[in-house]
Design a protein around this motif. Structure first.
Motif, PDB file in Angstrom:
ATOM      1  N   VAL A 130       0.841  -1.197   0.000  1.00 26.26           N
ATOM      2  CA  VAL A 130       0.000   0.000   0.000  1.00 26.26           C
ATOM      3  C   VAL A 130       0.879   1.251   0.000  1.00 26.26           C
ATOM      4  CG1 VAL A 130      -1.643   1.332   1.393  1.00 26.26           C
ATOM      5  CG2 VAL A 130      -2.002  -1.104   1.036  1.00 26.26           C
ATOM      6  N   LEU A 131       1.918   1.255   0.819  1.00 28.41           N
ATOM      7  CA  LEU A 131       2.839   2.393   0.854  1.00 28.41           C
ATOM      8  C   LEU A 131       3.526   2.588  -0.494  1.00 28.41           C
ATOM      9  CD1 LEU A 131       4.369   4.549   2.559  1.00 28.41           C
ATOM     10  CD2 LEU A 131       6.096   2.796   2.922  1.00 28.41           C
ATOM     11  N   ILE A 132       3.977   1.512  -1.104  1.00 32.53           N
ATOM     12  CA  ILE A 132       4.652   1.599  -2.402  1.00 32.53           C
ATOM     13  C   ILE A 132       3.677   2.074  -3.476  1.00 32.53           C
ATOM     14  CG2 ILE A 132       5.742   0.225  -4.220  1.00 32.53           C
ATOM     15  CD1 ILE A 132       7.020  -1.420  -1.941  1.00 32.53           C
ATOM     16  N   LEU A 133       2.444   1.604  -3.434  1.00 32.25           N
ATOM     17  CA  LEU A 133       1.448   2.040  -4.407  1.00 32.25           C
ATOM     18  C   LEU A 133       1.192   3.542  -4.274  1.00 32.25           C
ATOM     19  CD1 LEU A 133      -0.445   1.086  -6.652  1.00 32.25           C
ATOM     20  CD2 LEU A 133      -2.185   0.752  -4.891  1.00 32.25           C
ATOM     21  N   CYS A 134       1.067   4.028  -3.043  1.00 36.25           N
ATOM     22  CA  CYS A 134       0.903   5.474  -2.826  1.00 36.25           C
ATOM     23  C   CYS A 134       2.130   6.230  -3.322  1.00 36.25           C
ATOM     24  CB  CYS A 134       0.655   5.771  -1.351  1.00 36.25           C
ATOM     25  SG  CYS A 134      -0.930   5.176  -0.751  1.00 36.25           S
ATOM     26  N   TRP A 135       3.308   5.694  -3.046  1.00 35.88           N
ATOM     27  CA  TRP A 135       4.557   6.317  -3.489  1.00 35.88           C
ATOM     28  C   TRP A 135       4.591   6.423  -5.015  1.00 35.88           C
ATOM     29  CZ3 TRP A 135       8.661   8.668  -1.304  1.00 35.88           C
ATOM     30  CH2 TRP A 135       9.819   8.772  -2.059  1.00 35.88           C
ATOM     31  N   TYR A 136       4.201   5.349  -5.701  1.00 37.31           N
ATOM     32  CA  TYR A 136       4.191   5.364  -7.165  1.00 37.31           C
ATOM     33  C   TYR A 136       3.199   6.388  -7.704  1.00 37.31           C
ATOM     34  CZ  TYR A 136       7.069   1.175  -7.738  1.00 37.31           C
ATOM     35  OH  TYR A 136       8.098   0.280  -7.748  1.00 37.31           O
ATOM     36  N   VAL A 137       2.035   6.476  -7.076  1.00 35.20           N
ATOM     37  CA  VAL A 137       1.022   7.414  -7.544  1.00 35.20           C
ATOM     38  C   VAL A 137       1.515   8.856  -7.377  1.00 35.20           C
ATOM     39  CG1 VAL A 137      -1.292   8.324  -7.035  1.00 35.20           C
ATOM     40  CG2 VAL A 137      -0.920   5.865  -7.209  1.00 35.20           C
ATOM     41  N   ILE A 138       2.169   9.135  -6.258  1.00 36.00           N
ATOM     42  CA  ILE A 138       2.602  10.509  -5.980  1.00 36.00           C
ATOM     43  C   ILE A 138       3.895  10.858  -6.713  1.00 36.00           C
ATOM     44  CG2 ILE A 138       3.353  12.082  -4.157  1.00 36.00           C
ATOM     45  CD1 ILE A 138       1.465  10.507  -2.276  1.00 36.00           C
ATOM     46  N   PHE A 139       4.935  10.027  -6.606  1.00 33.74           N
ATOM     47  CA  PHE A 139       6.256  10.379  -7.114  1.00 33.74           C
ATOM     48  C   PHE A 139       6.748   9.523  -8.282  1.00 33.74           C
ATOM     49  CE2 PHE A 139       6.436  11.589  -2.600  1.00 33.74           C
ATOM     50  CZ  PHE A 139       6.683  12.937  -2.756  1.00 33.74           C
ATOM     51  N   GLY A 140       5.958   8.580  -8.729  1.00 34.97           N
ATOM     52  CA  GLY A 140       6.421   7.571  -9.670  1.00 34.97           C
ATOM     53  C   GLY A 140       7.153   8.069 -10.892  1.00 34.97           C
ATOM     54  N   LEU A 141       6.534   8.925 -11.674  1.00 33.19           N
ATOM     55  CA  LEU A 141       7.153   9.356 -12.924  1.00 33.19           C
ATOM     56  C   LEU A 141       8.353  10.266 -12.702  1.00 33.19           C
ATOM     57  CD1 LEU A 141       4.016   9.926 -15.137  1.00 33.19           C
ATOM     58  CD2 LEU A 141       5.630   8.033 -15.188  1.00 33.19           C
ATOM     59  N   LEU A 142       8.374  10.984 -11.597  1.00 28.91           N
ATOM     60  CA  LEU A 142       9.498  11.889 -11.335  1.00 28.91           C
ATOM     61  C   LEU A 142      10.780  11.139 -11.018  1.00 28.91           C
ATOM     62  CD1 LEU A 142       7.664  14.490  -9.092  1.00 28.91           C
ATOM     63  CD2 LEU A 142       8.194  14.686 -11.521  1.00 28.91           C
ATOM     64  N   LEU A 143      10.664   9.928 -10.494  1.00 28.97           N
ATOM     65  CA  LEU A 143      11.836   9.203 -10.016  1.00 28.97           C
ATOM     66  C   LEU A 143      12.339   8.122 -10.963  1.00 28.97           C
ATOM     67  CD1 LEU A 143      10.879   8.908  -6.274  1.00 28.97           C
ATOM     68  CD2 LEU A 143      12.558  10.419  -7.312  1.00 28.97           C
ATOM     69  N   VAL A 144      11.785   8.007 -12.140  1.00 30.35           N
ATOM     70  CA  VAL A 144      12.226   6.971 -13.075  1.00 30.35           C
ATOM     71  C   VAL A 144      13.718   7.106 -13.398  1.00 30.35           C
ATOM     72  CG1 VAL A 144      11.965   6.090 -15.432  1.00 30.35           C
ATOM     73  CG2 VAL A 144       9.962   6.480 -14.000  1.00 30.35           C
ATOM     74  N   PRO A 145      14.225   8.295 -13.740  1.00 31.74           N
ATOM     75  CA  PRO A 145      15.665   8.394 -14.031  1.00 31.74           C
ATOM     76  C   PRO A 145      16.539   8.015 -12.832  1.00 31.74           C
ATOM     77  CG  PRO A 145      14.536  10.370 -14.772  1.00 31.74           C
ATOM     78  CD  PRO A 145      13.547   9.565 -13.988  1.00 31.74           C
TER      79      PRO A 145
END
Length: 120
Positions: free
Chosen positions: A76-91
């Protein structure tokens, strides 16, 4: 007495124990997946749970329940993290993964050098 073909499922108990208790190299223990990924948290949790031997059935049940609750909360924490910061942290995640791969390769190279030096 007749010879029977080799069946890998019919291995002796001692060979199975020897296979399970073989020493592992440090580079084999490296987990390349990010800690904030579903596979990364699962592998780290399972590695953590492997180190404890449980004797009673109730301690096994508690361990399974605890690991299930922990993984559910982590997912659940990881899913929230992906929703909030996911695309910004790909690099950043790609760079860190390559750094972890390089570290694993350095460890493997050092182990190879150490094993060749010890055989001389």
């Amino acid at each position: 007495m007749t010879m029977q073909p080799y069946d890998p499922a019919d291995r002796s108990e001692t060979s199975r124990i020897a296979e399970l208790s073989r020493p592992t190299l440090g580079s084999e223990e490296v987990i390349l997946d990010a800690p904030m990924s579903f596979t990364g948290v699962t592998k780290r949790t399972l590695r953590f749970s492997r180190h404890y031997q449980r004797v009673h059935w109730w301690s096994n049940a508690l361990a399974v329940i605890g690991l299930t609750v922990w993984l559910t909360l982590a997912y659940v924490l990881i899913l929230c993290w992906y929703v909030i910061f996911g695309l910004l942290l790909v690099p950043y995640r790609l760079i860190r993964r390559s750094q972890r791969r390089d570290e694993q390769r350095r460890r493997q190279h050092a182990e190879l050098l150490a094993s060749t030096r010890s055989t001389r």
